[in-house]
Scaffold this active site. Structure first.
Site, PDB file in Angstrom:
ATOM      1  N   VAL A  81     -14.142  34.459  -1.126  1.00 57.27           N
ATOM      2  CA  VAL A  81     -13.927  35.289   0.050  1.00 57.27           C
ATOM      3  C   VAL A  81     -13.459  36.666  -0.396  1.00 57.27           C
ATOM      4  O   VAL A  81     -12.566  36.788  -1.237  1.00 57.27           O
ATOM      5  CB  VAL A  81     -12.896  34.638   0.986  1.00 57.27           C
ATOM      6  N   GLU A 172      10.351  21.606 -15.625  1.00 54.43           N
ATOM      7  CA  GLU A 172       9.550  20.452 -16.051  1.00 54.43           C
ATOM      8  C   GLU A 172       8.777  20.760 -17.325  1.00 54.43           C
ATOM      9  O   GLU A 172       8.625  19.884 -18.191  1.00 54.43           O
ATOM     10  CB  GLU A 172       8.644  19.935 -14.921  1.00 54.43           C
TER      11      GLU A 172
END
Lengths: 444, 444
Positions: A81, A172
């Protein structure tokens, strides 16, 4: 809204928000067109497992077509887009204009390097499968390169990973890389000791996991220490170079630097609104629409909105999913001539994983740390993975890796030529070089 | 050979031949150094499953370090060998010289484009994990592009896959792509009918699978027809262009062309010998060594040798593995002062898979076609996969895909920007473009 028997709903982005919108419109008399630049949904919360060689991309990503395969009112198109004509209700793509009755923009966010775009090739972030594979390649190559140096020359440079940003992704990554270095790799190397690997997590603010209560941040920091991570809070990274980073006057030599410090919303936000905030997000009405455009919804990481209590809705998967469901409900309300309601984010808790048996979890009314937080995290993430096959495989991979300490996806999928090139020209990280062709050919 | 308590054995290449050499020297008083340009062993017979989105790379590849992790006399180094000094017994790598007492060169082969190197970017071959991912990307994008055309413009170009070369790789690619198009994809597309996909297998010789008896070739051709593949034998490809191939005067428009027509040995062959054959292979003595260099073995696809019965040893995995074991035995014989023996290839049979329930198999004394050939193929390939985890996962993936007709690894891991680029400039396949960065950044 008029009663259109088959209102055309165009959804941009197959992430958590977009997919929830689509699936909750399953039984509505609408025609849905889902546009994405990629052919797959990525389960972003597990991307760090791909980056740390625990899972394969196909275990945490699923083709959008397969996901909506049985939903007859939905089409999927691979498309980029480029902009909108809100007055004419048209989406511009690279080579076509697409009309809509309802538009749902859920294009998400990518990394932000805070006006230091030159850092991107030196410190990749973690948003896509490609990002994860690039991080995996760099992390594994750092150990290979040290082993090579040690085997051939008798000594090697220290292996140091710097992770910039102490949010959930930084935590993490740091925890898992340190764990892998200390548990999975040592038996496989003969000339280096991976347990001496330094993993340094750098956070500009005063504590890691700032979105959590202070005691959970403190617990996270302790759990990181236990996994061998050095945490530096209130520390600003001022310069990133190929093999060092600067924190003010402090210079740290690094093997690999990773970026987890900031996100910036899709540029489609600015194509929709001139009022985007400093992170590029579009301020939306209480029903998640653009002002004066009740047919245009903006959701997920691309939107910014406050809950009735004044707290901003966080940029997390559960919020995006709730927004997606709200949009589907609102469109259904329109079609049934029911009045619209306002979106309210229902905070069901917040989890962050750190490493083996290490996590923090905040639920309404109680908190967990360590093993039980980690179990909750595991359970919830397997539950929300899309596809039975993925759930089964991820459970097997995790059980395997938990019991054996092995990481199964330790593949460096690139040519070693690249290793050589990086050595000779350390700032060439960003050049996507074609694989070095060592095999010559000739007429046979 | 003198009795060296820790003779240094340098093995180049972690394929079937190299790994068998290493593992069968496990209990010998030698120091083994395994060099490879990649950090992983690739189970090449299953690469076509990665190329056709049935398996993930980590399911058919394993880190070399992990494979030899428990073998204490073995080290692994990621290194690119550039040449040899046979007189000084030295291997040259990019930045180091490595001494050996025994050298085992098992560097394999890559595609040969028969003096048409310009065809490579237009028609990738299938030798590495990277090759397989590139083929997967192109095959999946062909369907996405047709769907996009049909959705936006109401019509689309025919989807045509041309596979050049009717050996085992060409046959399994053609059969599986046709099967995937006819069984896995139809339900996922709304605007195109993937069952109309043309898959054309082009072979210059008079029959496919020329290494098999004629009746099995005929059966393979029939089974290919049943799966929807058009087979053109005795047909020479004379030109490959971005979206067409020429076979003499016949021009065939194509979506994707794949190359499975020829291999050429590693250039290390020519660094070892001036007597290489037309496929770049090194002629070796009956004990698989270079003339006058009893300490230098050349094995696998890089070597050419005839069995005592005058039949050339084929370039297949079982032959490479038998050679690897023979080399380990010969070195052990040397160390024990036993006389050397000659290598004899023991042909235990030959299998080729075509698609679901479709294969041919030739065993000493009997042949199989169809379902039972396919079952044998499946069983043997799972058996020889390295690592229990891989065997388990591949069995699950195959059971899953057999029962549901789904392909689990249908990921296009590249940016859609590339799709656009290919449309606007169809001959740009070979440019490794960096992912298009759609998200702009700014100071936040």
């Amino acid at each position: 809204m008029t009663d259109t028997r088959s209102a055309r709903v165009v959804v941009i982005g197959g992430g958590f928000g977009g997919l929830e919108t689509v699936s909750h419109l399953k039984h509505q008399p609408v025609q849905i067109l889902l546009l994405d630049r990629k052919n797959h949904h990525t389960f972003q919360p597990l991307l760090y497992q791909v980056a740390t060689a625990g899972l394969s991309p196909a275990e945490i990503a699923a083709p959008l077509r397969s996901i909506v395969s049985k939903q007859k009112n939905t089409e999927v198109l691979l498309a980029e887009v480029t902009g909108f004509d809100l007055a004419r209700k048209i989406v511009h793509t690279v080579d076509a204009e697409i009309e809509y009755d309802y538009l749902v923009v859920a294009a998400g966010a990518r990394h932000s390097y805070f006006a230091h775009d030159e850092w991107e090739p030196l410190a990749p972030g973690l948003k896509t499968v490609e990002d994860a594979l690039e991080i995996r390649r760099r992390v594994l190559l750092a150990f290979e390169e040290a082993e090579r140096q040690a085997a051939l020359h008798g000594h090697h440079q220290d292996i140091t990973f710097a992770i910039v940003g102490g949010g959930p992704t930084g935590v993490e990554l740091a925890g898992t890389i340190s764990e892998v270095a200390r548990t999975s790799l040592p038996r496989d190397f003969r000339n280096i000791d991976p347990t001496h690997t330094r993993v340094i997590l750098i956070e500009a603010g005063p504590r890691v996991l700032a979105a959590f209560p202070e005691d959970l941040s403190a617990s996270a920091e302790q759990q990181l220490h236990k996994l061998g991570v050095e945490v530096r809070t209130s520390t600003m990274v001022t310069q990133i170079l190929p093999h060092e980073i600067h924190m003010g006057d402090v210079v740290l030599p690094t093997s690999v630097t990773l970026w987890a410090a900031g996100v910036f919303a899709s540029p489609l936000g600015r194509a929709l609104s001139e009022q985007v905030d400093r992170a590029g997000r579009v301020p939306v009405q209480p029903d998640l629409t653009l002002p004066n455009h009740p047919e245009v919804f903006v959701i997920g990481d691309l939107a910014t909105i406050k809950n009735p209590d004044g707290k901003p809705v966080p940029g997390v998967a559960p919020a995006a999913m709730q927004m997606g469901r709200f949009v589907a409900k609102t469109i259904s309300d329109d079609l049934a001539h029911r009045p619209r309601t306002n979106f309210v984010y229902n905070d069901k808790g917040n989890l962050a994983t750190i490493g083996r048996n290490a996590a923090v979890a905040q639920f309404p009314g109680f908190k967990l740390t360590g093993y039980f937080a980690w179990l909750s995290w595991l359970f919830i993430h397997i539950l929300f993975l899309i596809g039975f096959r993925n759930r089964l495989l991820v459970m097997i991979e995790w059980a395997w890796s938990y019991l054996t300490y092995k990481r199964s996806a330790r593949l460096i999928t690139d040519e070693v030529g690249r290793l050589r090139e990086q050595r000779s020209s350390p700032d060439s990280h960003n050049a996507e070089t074609p694989p070095v062709e060592v095999i010559e050919r000739r007429s046979a």
